[in-house]
Design a protein around this motif. Sequence first.
Motif, PDB file in Angstrom:
ATOM      1  N   ARG A 187       0.789  -1.278  -0.028  1.00  0.00           N
ATOM      2  CA  ARG A 187      -0.074  -0.006  -0.028  1.00  0.00           C
ATOM      3  C   ARG A 187       0.635   1.363   0.037  1.00  0.00           C
ATOM      4  NH1 ARG A 187      -4.833   2.495   3.797  1.00  0.00           N
ATOM      5  NH2 ARG A 187      -4.002   4.382   4.299  1.00  0.00           N
ATOM      6  N   GLU A 188       1.618   1.500   1.041  1.00  0.00           N
ATOM      7  CA  GLU A 188       2.373   2.915   1.359  1.00  0.00           C
ATOM      8  C   GLU A 188       3.581   2.963   0.147  1.00  0.00           C
ATOM      9  OE1 GLU A 188       1.415   5.211   3.572  1.00  0.00           O
ATOM     10  OE2 GLU A 188      -0.499   4.016   3.448  1.00  0.00           O
ATOM     11  N   GLY A 224       1.497   2.145  -3.665  1.00  0.00           N
ATOM     12  CA  GLY A 224       0.118   2.635  -3.955  1.00  0.00           C
ATOM     13  C   GLY A 224      -0.742   1.515  -4.646  1.00  0.00           C
ATOM     14  N   LEU A 225      -0.682   0.492  -4.505  1.00  0.00           N
ATOM     15  CA  LEU A 225      -1.591  -0.651  -5.236  1.00  0.00           C
ATOM     16  C   LEU A 225      -2.768  -1.092  -4.675  1.00  0.00           C
ATOM     17  CD1 LEU A 225       1.503  -3.320  -5.994  1.00  0.00           C
ATOM     18  CD2 LEU A 225       0.145  -1.869  -7.652  1.00  0.00           C
ATOM     19  N   CYS A 226      -2.947  -0.646  -3.411  1.00  0.00           N
ATOM     20  CA  CYS A 226      -4.532  -0.801  -3.063  1.00  0.00           C
ATOM     21  C   CYS A 226      -4.690   0.015  -1.665  1.00  0.00           C
ATOM     22  CB  CYS A 226      -4.324  -2.374  -2.393  1.00  0.00           C
ATOM     23  SG  CYS A 226      -3.166  -2.652  -1.276  1.00  0.00           S
ATOM     24  N   TYR A 227      -5.797   0.203  -1.226  1.00  0.00           N
ATOM     25  CA  TYR A 227      -6.209   0.773   0.083  1.00  0.00           C
ATOM     26  C   TYR A 227      -6.395  -0.192   1.083  1.00  0.00           C
ATOM     27  CZ  TYR A 227      -8.658   2.987   3.655  1.00  0.00           C
ATOM     28  OH  TYR A 227      -9.550   3.392   4.818  1.00  0.00           O
ATOM     29  N   GLU A 272      -6.996  -3.354  -8.246  1.00  0.00           N
ATOM     30  CA  GLU A 272      -7.435  -3.210  -9.556  1.00  0.00           C
ATOM     31  C   GLU A 272      -7.049  -4.473 -10.365  1.00  0.00           C
ATOM     32  OE1 GLU A 272      -9.432  -0.908 -10.646  1.00  0.00           O
ATOM     33  OE2 GLU A 272      -9.130  -0.114  -8.441  1.00  0.00           O
ATOM     34  N   ASP A 320      -3.468  -5.250 -11.660  1.00  0.00           N
ATOM     35  CA  ASP A 320      -2.397  -5.136 -10.662  1.00  0.00           C
ATOM     36  C   ASP A 320      -2.355  -6.505  -9.882  1.00  0.00           C
ATOM     37  OD1 ASP A 320      -1.757  -2.485 -11.105  1.00  0.00           O
ATOM     38  OD2 ASP A 320      -3.159  -1.927  -9.445  1.00  0.00           O
TER      39      ASP A 320
END
Lengths: 435, 439
Positions: A302-303, A306-309, A329, A332
């Motif tokens: 994530r951090e 940036g691939l997901c929340y 998504e 990804d």
Amino acid sequence: MREQAGDLGSFELGPATYLHVDPRDDLKTIRTELLVTEELRPGRNTRLALVARLLERGTRRLPGLRQVSRFVDELYGADFSVSVERLGAYQALRVTLETVDPRFLPPGEALQERAFEFLHDVLRDPMVDEGGFPVQAVAQEKAALANLIASQGNDKLAYAQRRCRQIMGAGEPWALSVLGEPDDLPAVDARGLLEFLHELLQHGRIDVYLSGRLDPAAGVQQWSAFFDWPRRPRPLRPDRDRGRVPSAACRTIREPLDGSQGRLVLGYRTPIGIADPQYASLALLNQLWGADAQSRLFRVVREQSGLCYHIASDLEAASRLAFVSAGIEPRDYEEVVARIGDELGRIAAGQVPEEDLRSASALLQTRLMALDEDPAGLALFDYQQRLAGSGRTRADLCAALAAATVETVAEAAAGLCLDTTYLACPRGAELEVAE
Amino acid sequence: MNRASDACLGESVFWERLASGLGVYVLPRSTWRRWSALLAVDFGALDRCLWWGDTATAQELPAGVAHFLEHRLFEKGTGDITERFSAHGLEVDADTAFTHTGFSCSGRGSFATGLALLFELAFAAHFDDAGVTREREIIAHEIRLSADAPDWVGYFQALETVFPGAPLVEDIAGTPESLERIDAPLLRRCHDALYRATNAALYVCGDVDPETVVRCCEQQLRRYPRLEVPSGAQVRRPVVSPRPGGRRVSALPVARPYLTLVFGDPEAGLSGPSLLRREMAVEMALYALFGPGSAFYCAAYEAGLIESSSFGFEAAIEPTFGACLLGGETSEPAKLEDAVVTTLDRACRFGLELADFELARRKMYGDLVRVYDSADVCVDALHSAVSCGAGPIDFLAIHQQVSLAEAESCLRSILRPEGCGVSLIVPAEASAGAAGKSA
């Protein structure tokens, strides 16, 4: 009667009938939780789900949902619920009632006596009609349960987690739904459900958890009288998978989803259960890997990327399972799956800084000791340990966490076998993934 | 220190406003071994204009900036600050609401360390372009993740029927378009303007000594001299009045329709004890009419119109707006809407049953007492009272004052059938023709 070891004052009131007391003067409520446990088997999950709903609907003295609700409101908004708890290969009927301590009420309110009688009525004197639960109420609850099962798909991540579990666990008790199966509903009848309840109360293991301003001796006396029916408990079979090395299917499943984002779930098997000595290392592995915001999956997937929340790992040691779930998504997919595996691989290779291990251990120990001020959480911890046959206290587990090393955590990581990679993929994005 | 007590519960809250302007509220529990702290900054999702000094013009802020800021504050240049909390066995979290951003921390022991980290989390900012770009992607994922959640979508869609065009109908995280307008300089400017001592308050409950908490705060404030000087900037929140209820329908991939009815408060603008009193009065009215012990609930449940796990209601009476929402999943939204409106219409004309009101009052009393069994819930309750201008422990005293007549008055003011807004989520394949009633 025998007092037992554990985090709470525990007493054996009869065969497979236990009372666990957490006497505390600093709580403003008195909480009672009663669990009747049996082995989880197909069909019985559906009947237990229905019985839990029916027991909330009335007793002989309070014959109807409205009467029950107004009664608990009279008890100054007592928190009353009947639900199903599932733990590995077991399921339990759980009845909870939390009332305000009489010290904080106008004088003369005989709240505890009324609450105790009510709990007895819920289990032993429910609303019945001609030898079964009322036919109309059963029909309503069957329809409501069918709707509830259908609506489970509204939460797309929970839906994907459930599908992954079903695919992994065909034939396994832990794959059965807490809500039951729609296909079982037509065959269930009002009389059979009441018989199911009687059988459960006769043969199930019973644990009662009390917390609040209580005298344990008085609790023992009162609750010994509660069980005024013949009990012939059947022993719960011990954990069948103990010591078994898991074999994993290594399958990849993609299914279409009506939704805005893909939901990815990876299901893993582990040879380590709650009662095993390596359990603390498994819990630390989960903490380091993905359980929280300081874990690797959150930081890396994530951090940093940036691939997901949402991304998190989740341990179900009672079933010897671990899951990683994420909202992604579809484009990804390959990258996220690879990174999840890479991070597990790094931990298995011992690439864990000592300070990370100490942080994870400190956090888990703090959470365990914080159960002092969380009676429901403490009861659940104790119940899980007892059912797993571990007899471990929080202090025992804290000591095991403190003693775990990078090497023992690496062993726990190396023991995880990826079984199923499941992607619920938004319609239209399927081709993109397949390519 | 100032002290406010509740004799019945035997609880006291100690509080003080420090010279810097920071409010500090402490509810000590000597027998607990855990503490929980909430640092609340008065900057939330509704704040879309930043006013400087006495100037007549304001800087417009894109939707989602408070939430974006909350996310980025965890990044400190040397890494994510969460890891440093964990090293001390401390839990940390943050949350952006309509009118504030909350940073919370809890643990056993290590209070001074926890407070130092909490102050650093909120007040030491590090914004770089690469990090902001990455955060934009993460928040875009977050927005997409909630785009098919019927309760989330239904909530905002319902608010839109009575508050069209107001900031409160927009997702707290913003929109994909508004995220594009948020960059590092804007975040820096908002942080510098609004993350000041005068614009924040600390709430602590548990194993702590009030004087020690104050001393720790003063010590921490010295590390951030900037905080003690008001920036001259402020957010202004105009009172939002509801419009006559509209009707909105949208389609999502759900199994059954999801109905939400909403009622705006035409008398918004209260503060302090009178606001809490209005909120409690309307909550009691809602519970008396729609709670599990009501005639409505029983009939709707037995008719299969509602399901216990999804039907619910809530009242949010804030200083600048008020709204009551009610609803859940249902196979027959038109029938459920009729049943609710008929119930309200009758209650507005004939009032509430005294017995129903007394049960609602008892139920609320139990809920208020239960707050004090959890440090985390306690700090939220203290903040909820103080942020609307009431005393930190006013809830129970105000609860005793609410009368049947007052509940009925609120009912007739807020829950008027003619003011009802309707939000309906229908299953995607049925969206073409299943809009319940016509608009």
